[in-house]
Design an enzyme around this catalytic site. Structure first.
Site: not given
Lengths: 484, 484
Positions: B202, B242, B334, B477, B482
């Site tokens: 993802t 996760t 991230e 987060n 974009t």
């Protein structure tokens, strides 16, 4: 907060040039010297009511960088020996101020205290025996000035607080010389108190000061005063936040009662805030009560068949007062743009509700989403679900998704947005949600039983306060600012 | 990670225009579609050795946004019924996939499993009974295709995994239609596996896949294979992150042993990583063992007087394999720019060392400082001191500042920087420190007894892996990217 050890700041500053150029410049160009942000001005009172028999002074002894204008050494003292109490960080590697003040307070059993001396811009951590000696000397020099006589070598009467950069020694000779100058200028005006509040600041963007008057049920004719100063703004998490807090009142309170009151009020105020989840080595909140306004001492002991009504009343007053102080700390969280209240109700006990509220208040994903004006109620649920791991009460079936509701309540008192309604997604107008997320103050209400009344079971409610996690926070703590 | 519920994304997107313009544009313009960053390419293998008797397929059924090219539905299956085991998130509000897979696995007691079906871009949380029905239908449809016959209605043989946005329903009809198309294209080539790894992504910036061959002591002539795919990259914290992880091996392993092995290896791998401290609702790691390569089943039971040498050997192999998978997740945290290893040695037990390492790995201030290339060893100590609060062993005097050393070890194997040497500040060359902080990989060694040997007391060591907290993390987060 505890500023990071900066022995390498110059070498690193060179490395960081590249980043400084590519990132937007921090609005806190020079901490403590920049103008107070427009949206924070309303939190600084222009006058106050200060407790009788206290003197406050501050000066600049060159601990902070030369470019900054505020004081870096402050002294708050009672004109007579008074009672005192304090709560300290639970971090196992505490600063010298914690070791020294805890020791003094214990030796005096909360009696015969004169005041608190505090410095900003140097945390006096990792300084070993020399650091302990420096902190002790600060205390004794202050006491000497105040008493005008030789001090009790065994148990000094002045508590010590430090905040600032860790791993460097205090400029102790400067401090010793500064104390007598500071002592000459002491007074009890609003300006004296406000200047002392400025003297506690490091990365704070505004000084934090509150004062208030109150009466007690058993002596309604006496007007008492209470005043406090505090600081933020990073390494803020319960037990304790890195924050310093100094509270003075002219009400008479017995020493054991004072410690009990401070502990109870701290648990519902300073121990309910989180900025970044880190518990500092320097946290300390102290209270002095000199009884200068007269009246009967507040005590938690029953006297005869009379309930300790003054005790109950003052506990409420102190809790509210300290909550307001603690909220100022969050309000000035490093880089914060939002003030977030997390209210949890319906867990088996107050402690269980607080455990959940605290877990939500430290969820990095939730806090970052709020910064992005995203009503991240899903993140609230994730943090809630995570907080139940390894709790004794999670297996009792008392908390279940189908009984849980989550609402966002705007700070302007407008209608709540019920995103989750007993485990099902609620109907919320996206345009209205966007409006609410524009507000600075937002309350998240997590209702675990959605108002359901269970016979014989009190629905305990707990509140925590936190702020968002922002680009500015990363600027400050990653060193991507123009701090000199 | 669990993407946030995005019912308000459009209304909010308008609100965010301002921020997008004022912040630098994220380099992850369109998740899953952007080119793999140059510094991540080395983590993607160009070939692999895959276990016998497994088939892998993937397809795109329109769960993800139309602009993205990778698959969003994958199926990994054994050609014959095999043994399986899984570990699940401990978050108390789990996704439908967790509820359903845990149930299937329990009913089958780890035997007679066929495979795992997984989708990305929809987490199937907060979807109630409908969500459970959808997840169950996914499993049964996959089993029907694989078996070519009616399925066991009571205990389906295909486990289910979801990752993606919470609070929205799966497009179940698309999924059901997609499964037969997917089934036709299944195979066991490197490309099949790599495409499946892409299908789990993802916010990941690169697909995560590892394969390896090994032998076992009791059958040295048989070459076994093990392969795994996994995903990041947010809401990553132990119990579990996760993350989804799928591991397949052609070694024969009894069901009870398989579960025991997976649990042990998870505790030393996936449960040692943290990106943001949040434990997701969807975390799941599963292993399938079909025995297609032959040999004697691995079991933890003693057979006669023979020690279970194959068990001990494979436990080591699996732990290292899963550690490498878990490290890929952190490597793609991230917004991460640094890969940080936290090694703690000298606490009373392995668990105590891990507790401390884990606390440091989630310190927001420490992680932000590392992003700023600041060797924030003071922050390490603060987190260490905080981690000792309320532990049973903190009062034993086993951990003290004057016995503690903290070093930063560069990823290139260069000399360690000993910032703290038995409680005293070490001598470190600032220029060398700046060089080390430029490196992508940094290890923090916290030695609580500085190599001191205490008779009869093993010096337990634990390792956790984490990444830095960056502007990019806040971009992702906080929604300041974009993403469409």
């Amino acid at each position: 907060m505890l500023l990071r050890p900066c022995a390498f700041s110059k070498a690193l500053a060179r490395q960081k040039q590249f980043h400084i150029q590519t990132r937007s410049v921090s609005k806190f160009d020079i901490y403590g010297n920049s103008p107070v942000p427009a949206n924070k001005k309303r939190f600084i009172p222009t006058s106050g009511t200060y407790p009788k028999g206290f003197l406050v002074g501050s000066t600049n002894v060159g601990i902070k960088p030369a470019s900054k204008s505020q004081p870096d050494l402050i002294l708050i003292a009672s004109e007579t020996y008074c009672h005192g109490a304090a709560v300290f960080t639970r971090n196992e590697f505490p600063a010298a101020s914690i070791t020294v003040s805890r020791d003094f307070l214990k030796r005096r059993e909360g009696r015969g205290l004169r005041g608190i001396i505090a410095n900003s811009w140097c945390a006096n951590t990792l300084t070993g025996d020399v650091g302990i000696a420096d902190a002790t000397r600060m205390s004794k020099e202050a006491e000497k000035c105040l008493a005008g006589e030789a001090v009790d070598e065994e148990s000094p009467s002045v508590m010590v607080m430090h905040t600032g950069t860790g791993g460097v020694r205090l400029p102790i000779e400067n401090i010793v010389h500064g104390i007598s100058k500071l002592h000459e200028g002491m007074g009890n005006s609003h300006d004296h108190w406000l200047e002392a509040a400025r003297g506690l600041c490091t990365t704070d963007t505004f000084p934090k000061i509150i004062s208030r008057t109150f009466t007690l049920p058993s002596s309604p004719d006496i007007t008492y005063s209470i005043a406090g100063i505090t600081k933020g703004a990073g390494m803020i998490h319960p037990n304790m936040a890195t924050t310093l807090g100094i509270i003075c009142t002219d009400a008479p309170i017995s020493p054991v009662t004072l410690q009990k009151l401070l502990r109870a009020a701290t648990n519902r105020s300073y121990n309910c805030i989180s900025v970044d989840g880190d518990t500092s080595t320097n946290d300390m909140v102290a209270i002095l009560a000199n009884g200068a306004a007269g009246g009967k001492p507040i005590s938690f002991h029953y006297s005869g068949r009379q309930k300790p009504i003054d005790y109950v009343s003052f506990r409420q007053i102190l809790t509210e007062f300290m909550s307001d102080m603690a909220k100022l700390v969050v309000r000035d969280g490093e880089g914060a743009t939002k003030f977030i209240t997390i209210r949890v109700r319906g867990a088996p006990t107050y402690e269980a509700s607080k455990h959940i509220a605290s877990a939500i208040s430290r969820s990095v994903l939730f806090k970052t989403a709020i910064y992005g004006k995203d009503p991240n109620w899903g993140g609230v649920l994730v943090a809630l679900g995570q907080s139940l791991i390894d709790t004794r009460w999670d297996g009792m079936g008392m908390i279940a998704l189908e009984k849980t509701s989550v609402s966002f309540i705007p700070g302007d008192g407008g209608q709540a947005l019920k995103f989750l309604d007993k485990g099902k997604q609620g109907e919320v107008d996206p345009a209205r949600a966007a409006e609410v997320m524009e507000q600075e103050d937002i309350e998240i209400l997590v209702d675990l039983r959605d108002g359901e009344i269970v016979e014989g079971q009190e629905l305990k409610e707990a509140v925590c306060w936190t702020c968002d996690l922002t680009h500015e926070f990363v600027d400050i703590n990653g060193g991507f600012d123009t701090r000199t």
